[in-house]
Design an enzyme around this catalytic site. Sequence first.
Site, PDB file in Angstrom:
ATOM      1  N   LYS A  58       0.851  -1.188   0.000  1.00  0.00           N
ATOM      2  CA  LYS A  58       0.000   0.000   0.000  1.00  0.00           C
ATOM      3  C   LYS A  58       0.887   1.239   0.000  1.00  0.00           C
ATOM      4  CE  LYS A  58      -1.552   3.091   2.585  1.00  0.00           C
ATOM      5  NZ  LYS A  58      -1.658   4.203   1.653  1.00  0.00           N
ATOM      6  N   SER A  99       1.689   5.394  -0.448  1.00  0.00           N
ATOM      7  CA  SER A  99       0.971   6.603  -0.021  1.00  0.00           C
ATOM      8  C   SER A  99       0.071   7.085  -1.147  1.00  0.00           C
ATOM      9  CB  SER A  99       1.983   7.687   0.339  1.00  0.00           C
ATOM     10  OG  SER A  99       1.320   8.921   0.472  1.00  0.00           O
ATOM     11  N   SER A 141       5.247   7.471   9.734  1.00  0.00           N
ATOM     12  CA  SER A 141       5.353   8.244  10.972  1.00  0.00           C
ATOM     13  C   SER A 141       5.249   7.329  12.202  1.00  0.00           C
ATOM     14  CB  SER A 141       4.234   9.283  11.015  1.00  0.00           C
ATOM     15  OG  SER A 141       2.987   8.632  11.002  1.00  0.00           O
ATOM     16  N   THR A 142       5.806   7.795  13.297  1.00  0.00           N
ATOM     17  CA  THR A 142       5.779   7.027  14.541  1.00  0.00           C
ATOM     18  C   THR A 142       4.337   6.864  15.023  1.00  0.00           C
ATOM     19  OG1 THR A 142       7.956   7.904  15.039  1.00  0.00           O
ATOM     20  CG2 THR A 142       6.766   6.925  16.878  1.00  0.00           C
ATOM     21  N   GLU A 172       9.782   1.088  10.378  1.00  0.00           N
ATOM     22  CA  GLU A 172      10.797   2.121  10.111  1.00  0.00           C
ATOM     23  C   GLU A 172      10.094   3.452  10.319  1.00  0.00           C
ATOM     24  OE1 GLU A 172      13.918   1.761   9.465  1.00  0.00           O
ATOM     25  OE2 GLU A 172      14.123  -0.320   8.856  1.00  0.00           O
ATOM     26  N   CYS A 203      13.702  10.686   6.901  1.00  0.00           N
ATOM     27  CA  CYS A 203      13.709  10.286   8.309  1.00  0.00           C
ATOM     28  C   CYS A 203      15.090  10.426   8.940  1.00  0.00           C
ATOM     29  CB  CYS A 203      13.239   8.842   8.404  1.00  0.00           C
ATOM     30  SG  CYS A 203      14.141   7.780   7.273  1.00  0.00           S
ATOM     31  N   GLU A 224       9.786  16.089  14.483  1.00  0.00           N
ATOM     32  CA  GLU A 224      10.478  15.903  13.207  1.00  0.00           C
ATOM     33  C   GLU A 224      10.089  17.077  12.303  1.00  0.00           C
ATOM     34  OE1 GLU A 224       9.159  12.322  11.353  1.00  0.00           O
ATOM     35  OE2 GLU A 224      11.156  11.785  10.677  1.00  0.00           O
TER      36      GLU A 224
END
Length: 499
Positions: free
Chosen positions: A195, A197, A249-250, A270, A304, A401
């Site tokens: 999948k 973005s 993203s986290t 990641e 990142c 970030e």
Amino acid sequence: MNLLEFMSMETENVVARLKSSGLFQTKGLIGGKWIDAYDGKTVEVYNPANGEVIASVACMGDRETKDAISSAYDAFSHWSKLTAADRSSRLYKWYNLLIEHEEELGQLITLEQGKPLKEAIGEVVYGASYIEYFAEEAKRVYGDILPSPMPDRRLFVLKQPVGVVGAITPWNFPLAMITRKAGPALACGCTIVIKPSELTPLTALAVAELALQAGIPPGVLNVVMGDAPKIGKALLESPQVRKLTFTGSTAVGKKLMAGAAETVKKVSLELGGNAPCIVFDDADLEVALEGSLAAKLRNSGQTCICTNRLLVQEGIYDRFINAYSNAVQSLKVGNGFSEGVDQGPLINEAAVEKVESLVHDAISQGAKVVVGGKRHNLGLTFYEPTIISDVKNEMLIARREIFGPVTPVIRFKTEEEAIQIANDTDSGLAAYLFTNNIQRLWRVSEALEYGLVGVNNHVSFSQVAPFGGVKQSGLGREGSKYGLDEYLEIKCICMGNMG
Ligand code: NAP
């Protein structure tokens, strides 16, 4: 409506070229067939440099994802039983096709993601290298024989593919984040549902088309895009999906990790970073300058592993910041297709607003603008390359970030202070340090709580190096000889009556 009527010449040329190679796909790929969303829904893909619509692509959800999972599940029984050499040769073909089409793929990346064309072609070569590397590693999935504690027993260790893999990827590296997952997964004998973005699906679809052309059988590699939460839920809930690999993203990574618990999937993540770049008084100024600029500015600061905090020791501070400012001021900002452009647009308006608010917050708390500090006069999603001094590690700009071309600078006195500031974050992906003192080099490298440490360089990570973070930057490693383990299960076979 014919979208081509509304496209600029530049876009029209790129699209026409991609169409002639069969690389301009706008439907999802399920079981080897290009498929519209079942309800006919589409979503538009924009060029971040000028806001024009490049294409309308299928906007899929859970039903299409479930079918993609079934296709991958069915294909697994055949693909996993091919010889490693057979899988390897198909991966090599895929690699060769990616390289053959590096220019068109690079143009597609620039079109939908915005990075300068040279960087985009660099991403194609970097991304393809994972397919080549794992085509080689496919043949090296060795098992083991263990000394048995009982005389009439034998113990064998067999490594087997986990099964169907769900792979969710971000927009900032629309090609490489896919190949970094698909390469090792397919090499091991897994099948995959990808999948990408919704901001950058076209590159993923072009890469999938080349996989088909390379002889990767139908169902082995599937692509669905559209409603992210619905697709994510379908992947998480399916007991047939045995592994989830995510780059992003986290915040989203944490949700996926929690969701994967229900079916106890193998997970690799990641996630976001907050990279410190430490320049010590004893650094070589030229080396530190080149490395720290590269660590900050690739992809307009949208990676990142980009420097999020530049820590400079007081003895070298004035000389270094002066040289760094001169370099940043000379950067050429513009459309990624223009000759000599160093920095393209940010991905969308929300990204610019985030950068703007972090800069304003820092200034309101006493930080000072050295260079830039506002939207670029090109308008739209362009932001000026910016340096901000007098930053404190407690400020939002040093804790979040940034994902933009802004360098916050923190001045420090001692090595201990630098290490303390560098590690004072929940993230742990990449860190950089510049010093010519060999003892310090080892001491600081060992003390940094990060998965990747660049010493006197900006870390040109490659397929050979294990890539990944510690703390809340993720789980597992991609690339390298360790990367295959993420897609393998270990089976122990105990044979009796052997005495
Ligand atoms: P993101 O918002 O987390 O999105 C990443 C992917 O997750 C996209 O495909 C997105 O789909 C999908 N997604 C969003 N919500 C979801 C949900 N509820 N369920 C399932 N999927 C969902 O991150 P991003 O903004 O694209 O990427 C930037 C982030 O990625 C940064 O934090 C960066 O540090 C991180 N990153 C990490 C690495 C690494 O190796 N550690 C590498 C590159 C990027 P849609 O886009 O379609 O909504």
